[in-house]
Design an enzyme around this catalytic site. Structure first.
Site, PDB file in Angstrom:
ATOM      1  N   ASP A   1       0.814  -1.222   0.000  1.00 20.86           N
ATOM      2  CA  ASP A   1       0.000   0.000   0.000  1.00 20.86           C
ATOM      3  C   ASP A   1       0.845   1.269   0.000  1.00 20.86           C
ATOM      4  O   ASP A   1       2.063   1.229   0.172  1.00 20.86           O
ATOM      5  CB  ASP A   1      -0.952   0.002   1.216  1.00 20.86           C
TER       6      ASP A   1
ATOM      7  N   ASN B   1      -7.276  -2.700  14.474  1.00 22.14           N
ATOM      8  CA  ASN B   1      -8.661  -3.071  14.138  1.00 22.14           C
ATOM      9  C   ASN B   1      -8.711  -4.293  13.216  1.00 22.14           C
ATOM     10  O   ASN B   1      -9.739  -4.598  12.634  1.00 22.14           O
ATOM     11  CB  ASN B   1      -9.391  -1.880  13.493  1.00 22.14           C
TER      12      ASN B   1
HETATM   13  C1  GLP Z   1      -0.396   0.398   8.567  1.00 26.79           C
HETATM   14  C2  GLP Z   1      -0.037  -0.469   7.364  1.00 26.79           C
HETATM   15  C3  GLP Z   1      -0.170  -1.940   7.678  1.00 26.79           C
HETATM   16  C4  GLP Z   1       0.492  -2.250   8.995  1.00 26.79           C
HETATM   17  C5  GLP Z   1      -0.170  -1.476  10.115  1.00 26.79           C
HETATM   18  C6  GLP Z   1       0.404  -1.762  11.481  1.00 26.79           C
HETATM   19  O1  GLP Z   1      -1.735   0.690   8.658  1.00 26.79           O
HETATM   20  N1  GLP Z   1      -0.825  -0.150   6.216  1.00 26.79           N
HETATM   21  O2  GLP Z   1       0.396  -2.694   6.616  1.00 26.79           O
HETATM   22  O3  GLP Z   1       0.424  -3.628   9.260  1.00 26.79           O
HETATM   23  O4  GLP Z   1       0.002  -0.100   9.817  1.00 26.79           O
HETATM   24  O5  GLP Z   1       1.499  -0.942  11.724  1.00 26.79           O
HETATM   25  P1  GLP Z   1       2.565  -1.198  12.842  1.00 26.79           P
HETATM   26  O6  GLP Z   1       3.403  -2.328  12.357  1.00 26.79           O
HETATM   27  O7  GLP Z   1       3.369   0.074  12.911  1.00 26.79           O
HETATM   28  O8  GLP Z   1       1.852  -1.502  14.088  1.00 26.79           O
END
Ligand code: GLP
EC number: 3.5.99.6
Length: 235
Positions: free
Chosen positions: A62, A128
């Site tokens: 993404d 979530n």
């Molecule tokens: C973002 C990304 C996800 C990721 C999530 C969790 O929203 N689009 O791919 O898994 O964050 O992030 P973190 O690893 O910093 O907790």
């Protein structure tokens, strides 16, 4: 779904690297990559390994809409800093968040995924239960699409920005259907903030309300998580 409980991100990163090496030895050529704090140690392990990616392709999940790859908050920038700048690939694909026609960009990205079937996908998970930026309510059949980020995601990701107001409200994300086509999936989760999502993903019903629960329908998913993230699992 196989769950491996680790002490910390360092151990998780090392196990992730072993799993990746095994897949590469079995012919994996295209890696599906994720951003966020979760895979950072895993990327460190790759950078410090002897793996050679010059014949490999990566396809990221993404990108934020409106951010250029040179913007420090963009996922392109993150990937260059943590991985691509240190381990050159043959080609690195991310959605173009600056595309003027986002619908056309989504179609174009689907084409890229079609031409580069993902052998090995690394995932984090949102509080979530989102994967990539597939927020709760996203249909299972969806491919690349433009997303309105949910309030909880904006809040969770605000820590990477100067203020919450700076977090982009939209993103372009690979869809659940494309993630499910990946041959191998390794999902990492650390910290108690992820415990609810992990419980739902592993032990809950498969529901669009918790997008990661769809992974129960995939034959080859390994979860690497710390004690805090698995603390709500019943076994
Ligand atoms: C973002 C990304 C996800 C990721 C999530 C969790 O929203 N689009 O791919 O898994 O964050 O992030 P973190 O690893 O910093 O907790």
């Amino acid at each position: 779904m196989k769950v491996i409980v680790v002490k910390n991100q360092l151990e998780g990163g090392k196990i992730g690297l072993d799993l990746l090496k095994e897949s590469i030895n079995n012919g994996a050529k295209t890696l599906g990559l994720a951003t966020g704090s979760t895979p950072v140690e895993f990327y460190n392990q790759i950078v410090n390994s002897d793996l050679d990616f010059t014949n490999m392709v990566s396809v990221n999940l993404d990108e934020y809409v409106g951010l250029d790859g040179s913007d420090e908050q963009s996922y392109r920038y993150f990937m260059t800093k943590h991985l691509f700048g240190e381990k050159p690939f043959k080609e690195n694909f991310l959605p173009n968040g600056k595309a003027t026609d986002l619908e056309a960009e989504a179609k174009h990205y689907d084409q890229i995924i079609e031409e580069n079937p993902i052998d090995w996908q690394i995932l984090g998970i949102g509080q979530n239960g989102h994967i990539g930026f597939n927020e709760p309510g996203t249909p299972a059949e969806i491919t690349t699409h433009v997303v309105d980020l949910q309030e909880s995601t904006i809040k969770a990701n605000a820590r990477f920005f100067e203020s919450e107001a700076d977090v982009p409200r939209k993103a372009i994300s690979m869809g659940l259907a494309s993630i499910m086509k990946s041959k191998n999936i390794v999902l990492m989760a650390y910290g108690k903030e992820k415990a609810e999502a992990i419980k739902g993903m592993v032990e809950g019903e498969v529901t669009t309300e918790l997008p990661a629960s769809i992974l129960q329908n995939h034959a080859n998913v390994t979860v690497i998580a710390d004690e805090a993230a698995v603390s709500l699992l019943s076994k």
